[in-house]
Motif scaffolding. Structure first.
Motif, PDB file in Angstrom:
ATOM      1  N   GLU A  28       0.763  -0.930  -0.090  1.00  0.00           N
ATOM      2  CA  GLU A  28       0.192  -0.047   0.271  1.00  0.00           C
ATOM      3  C   GLU A  28       1.074   1.468   0.177  1.00  0.00           C
ATOM      4  O   GLU A  28       1.784   1.199   0.393  1.00  0.00           O
ATOM      5  CB  GLU A  28      -0.682   0.226   1.231  1.00  0.00           C
ATOM      6  CG  GLU A  28      -2.215  -0.718   1.700  1.00  0.00           C
ATOM      7  CD  GLU A  28      -1.330  -1.900   2.035  1.00  0.00           C
ATOM      8  OE1 GLU A  28      -2.662  -2.777   2.249  1.00  0.00           O
ATOM      9  OE2 GLU A  28      -0.399  -2.202   2.324  1.00  0.00           O
ATOM     10  N   SER A  29       0.438   2.039  -0.562  1.00  0.00           N
ATOM     11  CA  SER A  29       1.135   3.472  -0.394  1.00  0.00           C
ATOM     12  C   SER A  29       0.377   4.755  -0.976  1.00  0.00           C
ATOM     13  O   SER A  29      -1.121   4.350  -1.326  1.00  0.00           O
ATOM     14  CB  SER A  29       1.870   3.701  -1.448  1.00  0.00           C
ATOM     15  OG  SER A  29       1.104   3.510  -3.020  1.00  0.00           O
ATOM     16  N   ARG A  42      -4.578  10.074  -3.091  1.00  0.00           N
ATOM     17  CA  ARG A  42      -5.226   9.067  -3.951  1.00  0.00           C
ATOM     18  C   ARG A  42      -4.079   7.682  -3.627  1.00  0.00           C
ATOM     19  O   ARG A  42      -2.966   8.046  -3.380  1.00  0.00           O
ATOM     20  CB  ARG A  42      -4.797   9.097  -5.239  1.00  0.00           C
ATOM     21  CG  ARG A  42      -5.409   7.538  -5.809  1.00  0.00           C
ATOM     22  CD  ARG A  42      -4.599   7.878  -7.442  1.00  0.00           C
ATOM     23  NE  ARG A  42      -5.228   6.874  -8.693  1.00  0.00           N
ATOM     24  CZ  ARG A  42      -4.782   6.669  -9.325  1.00  0.00           C
ATOM     25  NH1 ARG A  42      -3.563   6.539  -9.986  1.00  0.00           N
ATOM     26  NH2 ARG A  42      -5.835   5.700 -10.350  1.00  0.00           N
ATOM     27  N   LEU A  43      -4.585   6.324  -2.354  1.00  0.00           N
ATOM     28  CA  LEU A  43      -3.872   5.310  -1.852  1.00  0.00           C
ATOM     29  C   LEU A  43      -4.115   3.845  -3.558  1.00  0.00           C
ATOM     30  O   LEU A  43      -5.286   3.596  -4.173  1.00  0.00           O
ATOM     31  CB  LEU A  43      -4.616   4.983  -0.666  1.00  0.00           C
ATOM     32  CG  LEU A  43      -5.222   5.722   0.764  1.00  0.00           C
ATOM     33  CD1 LEU A  43      -5.367   4.299   1.369  1.00  0.00           C
ATOM     34  CD2 LEU A  43      -3.951   6.462   0.503  1.00  0.00           C
ATOM     35  N   SER A  44      -3.293   3.398  -3.029  1.00  0.00           N
ATOM     36  CA  SER A  44      -2.692   2.320  -4.475  1.00  0.00           C
ATOM     37  C   SER A  44      -2.396   0.972  -3.109  1.00  0.00           C
ATOM     38  O   SER A  44      -1.633   1.458  -2.597  1.00  0.00           O
ATOM     39  CB  SER A  44      -1.779   2.715  -5.222  1.00  0.00           C
ATOM     40  OG  SER A  44      -1.621   4.018  -6.314  1.00  0.00           O
ATOM     41  N   PHE A  94     -15.118   9.538  -1.144  1.00  0.00           N
ATOM     42  CA  PHE A  94     -14.487   8.274  -1.436  1.00  0.00           C
ATOM     43  C   PHE A  94     -14.478   7.459  -3.202  1.00  0.00           C
ATOM     44  O   PHE A  94     -15.758   7.563  -3.470  1.00  0.00           O
ATOM     45  CB  PHE A  94     -14.404   7.178  -0.330  1.00  0.00           C
ATOM     46  CG  PHE A  94     -13.283   8.064   0.135  1.00  0.00           C
ATOM     47  CD1 PHE A  94     -12.707   9.178   0.912  1.00  0.00           C
ATOM     48  CD2 PHE A  94     -12.468   7.166   1.382  1.00  0.00           C
ATOM     49  CE1 PHE A  94     -12.238   9.483   1.443  1.00  0.00           C
ATOM     50  CE2 PHE A  94     -12.336   7.734   2.474  1.00  0.00           C
ATOM     51  CZ  PHE A  94     -11.749   8.856   3.052  1.00  0.00           C
ATOM     52  N   THR A  95     -13.772   7.016  -3.676  1.00  0.00           N
ATOM     53  CA  THR A  95     -13.590   5.987  -4.965  1.00  0.00           C
ATOM     54  C   THR A  95     -12.992   5.260  -5.515  1.00  0.00           C
ATOM     55  O   THR A  95     -11.265   5.528  -5.376  1.00  0.00           O
ATOM     56  CB  THR A  95     -14.269   7.204  -7.167  1.00  0.00           C
ATOM     57  OG1 THR A  95     -14.861   8.184  -6.505  1.00  0.00           O
ATOM     58  CG2 THR A  95     -14.420   6.369  -7.808  1.00  0.00           C
ATOM     59  N   ILE A  96     -13.553   3.782  -5.172  1.00  0.00           N
ATOM     60  CA  ILE A  96     -12.566   2.605  -5.139  1.00  0.00           C
ATOM     61  C   ILE A  96     -12.336   2.197  -7.203  1.00  0.00           C
ATOM     62  O   ILE A  96     -13.937   2.365  -7.624  1.00  0.00           O
ATOM     63  CB  ILE A  96     -12.933   1.105  -4.564  1.00  0.00           C
ATOM     64  CG1 ILE A  96     -12.331   0.623  -4.431  1.00  0.00           C
ATOM     65  CG2 ILE A  96     -14.048   1.368  -4.971  1.00  0.00           C
ATOM     66  CD1 ILE A  96     -12.498  -0.982  -3.126  1.00  0.00           C
ATOM     67  N   GLN A  98      -9.074   6.670  -4.592  1.00  0.00           N
ATOM     68  CA  GLN A  98      -9.377   8.216  -4.302  1.00  0.00           C
ATOM     69  C   GLN A  98      -9.954   8.891  -2.983  1.00  0.00           C
ATOM     70  O   GLN A  98     -11.212   8.471  -2.787  1.00  0.00           O
ATOM     71  CB  GLN A  98     -10.244   8.605  -6.236  1.00  0.00           C
ATOM     72  CG  GLN A  98     -10.113  10.109  -6.247  1.00  0.00           C
ATOM     73  CD  GLN A  98      -8.519  11.293  -6.542  1.00  0.00           C
ATOM     74  OE1 GLN A  98      -7.642   9.833  -6.457  1.00  0.00           O
ATOM     75  NE2 GLN A  98      -8.098  12.066  -5.167  1.00  0.00           N
ATOM     76  N   MET A  99      -9.245   9.682  -2.602  1.00  0.00           N
ATOM     77  CA  MET A  99     -10.198  10.392  -1.497  1.00  0.00           C
ATOM     78  C   MET A  99     -10.197  11.983  -1.910  1.00  0.00           C
ATOM     79  O   MET A  99      -8.558  12.867  -1.550  1.00  0.00           O
ATOM     80  CB  MET A  99      -9.159  10.320   0.054  1.00  0.00           C
ATOM     81  CG  MET A  99      -9.195   8.669   0.256  1.00  0.00           C
ATOM     82  SD  MET A  99      -8.241   7.917   1.763  1.00  0.00           S
ATOM     83  CE  MET A  99      -6.431   8.943   1.038  1.00  0.00           C
ATOM     84  N   ASN A 100     -11.212  12.233  -1.810  1.00  0.00           N
ATOM     85  CA  ASN A 100     -11.253  13.588  -1.593  1.00  0.00           C
ATOM     86  C   ASN A 100     -12.675  13.874  -0.728  1.00  0.00           C
ATOM     87  O   ASN A 100     -12.882  13.488  -0.004  1.00  0.00           O
ATOM     88  CB  ASN A 100     -12.628  14.503  -2.814  1.00  0.00           C
ATOM     89  CG  ASN A 100     -11.265  13.290  -3.930  1.00  0.00           C
ATOM     90  OD1 ASN A 100     -10.409  13.310  -3.977  1.00  0.00           O
ATOM     91  ND2 ASN A 100     -12.428  13.011  -5.571  1.00  0.00           N
ATOM     92  N   ASP A 101     -12.596  15.467  -0.363  1.00  0.00           N
ATOM     93  CA  ASP A 101     -12.773  16.182   0.260  1.00  0.00           C
ATOM     94  C   ASP A 101     -12.869  15.390   1.925  1.00  0.00           C
ATOM     95  O   ASP A 101     -13.350  15.347   2.934  1.00  0.00           O
ATOM     96  CB  ASP A 101     -14.311  16.832   0.389  1.00  0.00           C
ATOM     97  CG  ASP A 101     -15.352  17.575   1.059  1.00  0.00           C
ATOM     98  OD1 ASP A 101     -16.395  16.997   2.208  1.00  0.00           O
ATOM     99  OD2 ASP A 101     -14.736  17.602   2.165  1.00  0.00           O
TER     100      ASP A 101
END
Length: 122
Positions: A5-6, A18-20, A67-69, A81-84
């Motif tokens: 994870e990063s 944005r996490l990967s 958030f969007t996976i 993807q993490m917003n707000d």
């Protein structure tokens, strides 16, 4: 099995990250994956999950709309993807491989990585 994870870091409230999650050892397209998070002193909680084809996605109420996976089956990577971002999003975020049970249950996932720290300041 291994997850790398990063993408974590420190941001101010309202910011984005944005996490990967690179998955190793999996026949990637055969698996549902999810993101879980854990704050210090608290139990791990479900964040989001995505089916093998990306068509079935579920979010925790706390992150819905922010958030969007997603996933890239060719690269064997799952994204978040993490917003707000809010202060209460501060946690270590883990990638999880779904086994059996409810898709929104933490117990249905196995984690194989160290996680990535997300810290949101006010």
């Amino acid at each position: 099995f291994q997850f790398v994870e990063s993408g974590g870091g420190q941001v101010q409230a309202g910011g984005s990250l944005r996490l990967s999650c690179e998955a190793h050892g999996f026949n990637f397209v055969n698996w549902r994956f999810g993101w879980l998070r854990q704050t210090a002193g608290k139990v791990r909680e479900f964040v989001a999950t995505i089916s093998w084809d990306g068509l079935h996605i579920v979010y925790a109420e706390a992150v819905k709309g922010r958030f969007t996976i997603s996933r890239d089956n060719a690269k064997h990577i799952v994204y978040l993807q993490m917003n707000d971002l809010k202060v209460e999003d501060t946690a270590v975020y883990y990638c999880g491989a779904y086994g059996v049970g409810e898709a929104e249950a933490v117990s249905s996932y196995r984690t194989y990585g160290q996680g990535t720290q997300v810290t949101v300041s006010s």
